[in-house]
Scaffold this motif. Structure first.
Motif, PDB file in Angstrom:
ATOM      1  N   GLU A  75       0.955  -1.438  -0.101  1.00 16.53           N
ATOM      2  CA  GLU A  75       0.015   0.359   0.281  1.00 16.53           C
ATOM      3  C   GLU A  75       0.469   0.874  -0.193  1.00 16.53           C
ATOM      4  O   GLU A  75       0.494   2.030  -0.719  1.00 16.53           O
ATOM      5  CB  GLU A  75      -1.127  -0.474   1.436  1.00 16.53           C
ATOM      6  CG  GLU A  75      -1.740   1.211   1.424  1.00 16.53           C
ATOM      7  CD  GLU A  75      -3.296   0.701   2.416  1.00 16.53           C
ATOM      8  OE1 GLU A  75      -3.049   1.972   2.776  1.00 16.53           O
ATOM      9  OE2 GLU A  75      -3.350  -0.131   2.797  1.00 16.53           O
ATOM     10  N   ASP A  77       3.870   1.459  -1.650  1.00 16.64           N
ATOM     11  CA  ASP A  77       4.777   1.844  -2.370  1.00 16.64           C
ATOM     12  C   ASP A  77       3.941   2.303  -3.490  1.00 16.64           C
ATOM     13  O   ASP A  77       4.540   2.312  -4.237  1.00 16.64           O
ATOM     14  CB  ASP A  77       4.913   0.168  -3.076  1.00 16.64           C
ATOM     15  CG  ASP A  77       6.488  -0.438  -2.124  1.00 16.64           C
ATOM     16  OD1 ASP A  77       6.912   0.426  -0.938  1.00 16.64           O
ATOM     17  OD2 ASP A  77       6.904  -1.309  -1.881  1.00 16.64           O
ATOM     18  N   ARG A  78       2.347   1.389  -3.404  1.00 15.45           N
ATOM     19  CA  ARG A  78       1.510   2.128  -4.350  1.00 15.45           C
ATOM     20  C   ARG A  78       1.392   4.114  -4.033  1.00 15.45           C
ATOM     21  O   ARG A  78       1.146   4.336  -5.526  1.00 15.45           O
ATOM     22  CB  ARG A  78       0.026   1.276  -4.421  1.00 15.45           C
ATOM     23  CG  ARG A  78       0.081   0.363  -5.014  1.00 15.45           C
ATOM     24  CD  ARG A  78      -1.338  -0.390  -4.958  1.00 15.45           C
ATOM     25  NE  ARG A  78      -2.568  -0.468  -3.925  1.00 15.45           N
ATOM     26  CZ  ARG A  78      -2.012  -1.592  -2.685  1.00 15.45           C
ATOM     27  NH1 ARG A  78      -0.964  -2.231  -3.158  1.00 15.45           N
ATOM     28  NH2 ARG A  78      -2.179  -1.489  -2.153  1.00 15.45           N
ATOM     29  N   SER A  79       0.810   3.914  -2.946  1.00 14.49           N
ATOM     30  CA  SER A  79       1.139   5.815  -2.690  1.00 14.49           C
ATOM     31  C   SER A  79       2.167   6.380  -3.046  1.00 14.49           C
ATOM     32  O   SER A  79       1.659   7.960  -3.488  1.00 14.49           O
ATOM     33  CB  SER A  79       0.982   5.456  -0.320  1.00 14.49           C
ATOM     34  OG  SER A  79      -0.657   5.021  -0.450  1.00 14.49           O
ATOM     35  N   GLU A  80       3.512   5.894  -3.274  1.00 13.28           N
ATOM     36  CA  GLU A  80       4.562   6.317  -3.608  1.00 13.28           C
ATOM     37  C   GLU A  80       4.343   6.838  -5.038  1.00 13.28           C
ATOM     38  O   GLU A  80       5.397   7.578  -5.601  1.00 13.28           O
ATOM     39  CB  GLU A  80       5.258   6.337  -3.217  1.00 13.28           C
ATOM     40  CG  GLU A  80       5.732   6.118  -1.668  1.00 13.28           C
ATOM     41  CD  GLU A  80       6.875   5.596  -0.617  1.00 13.28           C
ATOM     42  OE1 GLU A  80       7.578   4.432  -1.269  1.00 13.28           O
ATOM     43  OE2 GLU A  80       7.370   5.404   0.002  1.00 13.28           O
ATOM     44  N   ALA A  81       3.805   5.624  -5.287  1.00  9.23           N
ATOM     45  CA  ALA A  81       3.916   5.380  -7.102  1.00  9.23           C
ATOM     46  C   ALA A  81       3.037   6.477  -7.222  1.00  9.23           C
ATOM     47  O   ALA A  81       3.447   6.997  -8.903  1.00  9.23           O
ATOM     48  CB  ALA A  81       3.893   4.406  -7.310  1.00  9.23           C
ATOM     49  N   ALA A  82       2.037   6.232  -7.117  1.00 10.32           N
ATOM     50  CA  ALA A  82       1.156   7.206  -7.613  1.00 10.32           C
ATOM     51  C   ALA A  82       1.006   8.991  -7.131  1.00 10.32           C
ATOM     52  O   ALA A  82       0.405  10.115  -7.465  1.00 10.32           O
ATOM     53  CB  ALA A  82       0.034   7.164  -6.574  1.00 10.32           C
ATOM     54  N   ALA A  83       1.800   8.856  -5.851  1.00 14.01           N
ATOM     55  CA  ALA A  83       2.446  10.641  -5.524  1.00 14.01           C
ATOM     56  C   ALA A  83       3.066  11.382  -6.707  1.00 14.01           C
ATOM     57  O   ALA A  83       2.464  12.678  -7.054  1.00 14.01           O
ATOM     58  CB  ALA A  83       3.286  10.466  -4.518  1.00 14.01           C
ATOM     59  N   ALA A  85       2.631  10.886  -9.972  1.00 12.57           N
ATOM     60  CA  ALA A  85       1.687  11.021 -11.473  1.00 12.57           C
ATOM     61  C   ALA A  85       0.543  12.289 -10.515  1.00 12.57           C
ATOM     62  O   ALA A  85       0.204  13.307 -11.385  1.00 12.57           O
ATOM     63  CB  ALA A  85       0.823   9.985 -11.146  1.00 12.57           C
ATOM     64  N   THR A  86       0.111  12.055  -8.871  1.00 15.65           N
ATOM     65  CA  THR A  86      -0.410  12.904  -8.898  1.00 15.65           C
ATOM     66  C   THR A  86      -0.747  14.799  -8.697  1.00 15.65           C
ATOM     67  O   THR A  86      -1.045  15.712  -9.551  1.00 15.65           O
ATOM     68  CB  THR A  86      -1.028  12.948  -7.382  1.00 15.65           C
ATOM     69  OG1 THR A  86      -1.987  11.182  -7.249  1.00 15.65           O
ATOM     70  CG2 THR A  86      -2.728  13.273  -6.931  1.00 15.65           C
ATOM     71  N   GLU A  88       2.119  15.869 -11.129  1.00 17.80           N
ATOM     72  CA  GLU A  88       1.692  15.926 -12.347  1.00 17.80           C
ATOM     73  C   GLU A  88       0.606  17.232 -12.785  1.00 17.80           C
ATOM     74  O   GLU A  88       0.461  17.442 -13.649  1.00 17.80           O
ATOM     75  CB  GLU A  88       2.277  14.971 -13.493  1.00 17.80           C
ATOM     76  CG  GLU A  88       3.836  15.277 -12.355  1.00 17.80           C
ATOM     77  CD  GLU A  88       4.626  14.041 -14.330  1.00 17.80           C
ATOM     78  OE1 GLU A  88       4.308  14.285 -15.476  1.00 17.80           O
ATOM     79  OE2 GLU A  88       5.589  13.576 -13.671  1.00 17.80           O
ATOM     80  N   ASN A  89       0.043  15.479 -12.146  1.00 17.89           N
ATOM     81  CA  ASN A  89      -1.711  16.173 -12.644  1.00 17.89           C
ATOM     82  C   ASN A  89      -2.094  17.472 -12.302  1.00 17.89           C
ATOM     83  O   ASN A  89      -3.352  17.919 -13.067  1.00 17.89           O
ATOM     84  CB  ASN A  89      -2.795  15.366 -12.628  1.00 17.89           C
ATOM     85  CG  ASN A  89      -2.686  13.696 -13.433  1.00 17.89           C
ATOM     86  OD1 ASN A  89      -1.680  13.564 -14.351  1.00 17.89           O
ATOM     87  ND2 ASN A  89      -3.150  12.333 -12.854  1.00 17.89           N
TER      88      ASN A  89
END
Length: 92
Positions: A75, A77-83, A85-86, A88-89
């Motif tokens: 969880e 790791d997913r949060s860190e990977a999504a951060a 991208a979020t 940049e958006n």
């Protein structure tokens, strides 16, 4: 007569042994490591068959702790990977 009396006394003992053997054969094993559940874990697992993020009725406590830690790490790791991208958006 004495042999008959001994046989009569032997029957409940054998029945008890049979019952214990059947109970032991039904004892669940951990899906992670294959170790048989202790009595407490068995009764807790039998009380609630629904698994969740922190409750795995098919695992022993040690394996359950590992599974929860792995899920927590995944969880994070997913949060860190999504951060990124979020972020940049948001800059868009």
């Amino acid at each position: 007569m004495k042999a008959q009396q001994e046989e009569h006394q032997e029957q409940p003992r054998r029945a008890g042994e049979q019952k214990r053997a059947e109970r032991e054969a039904a004892r669940p094993v951990c899906a992670g490591c294959g170790t048989k559940f202790d009595n407490d874990r068995w009764s807790n697992a039998a009380a609630s068959r629904e698994s969740g993020h922190r409750w795995h009725p098919t695992l022993r406590e040690t394996c359950e702790e590992r599974a929860v830690a792995a899920a927590d790490q995944a969880e994070r790791d997913r949060s860190e990977a999504a951060a990124p991208a979020t972020a940049e958006n948001a800059r868009g």
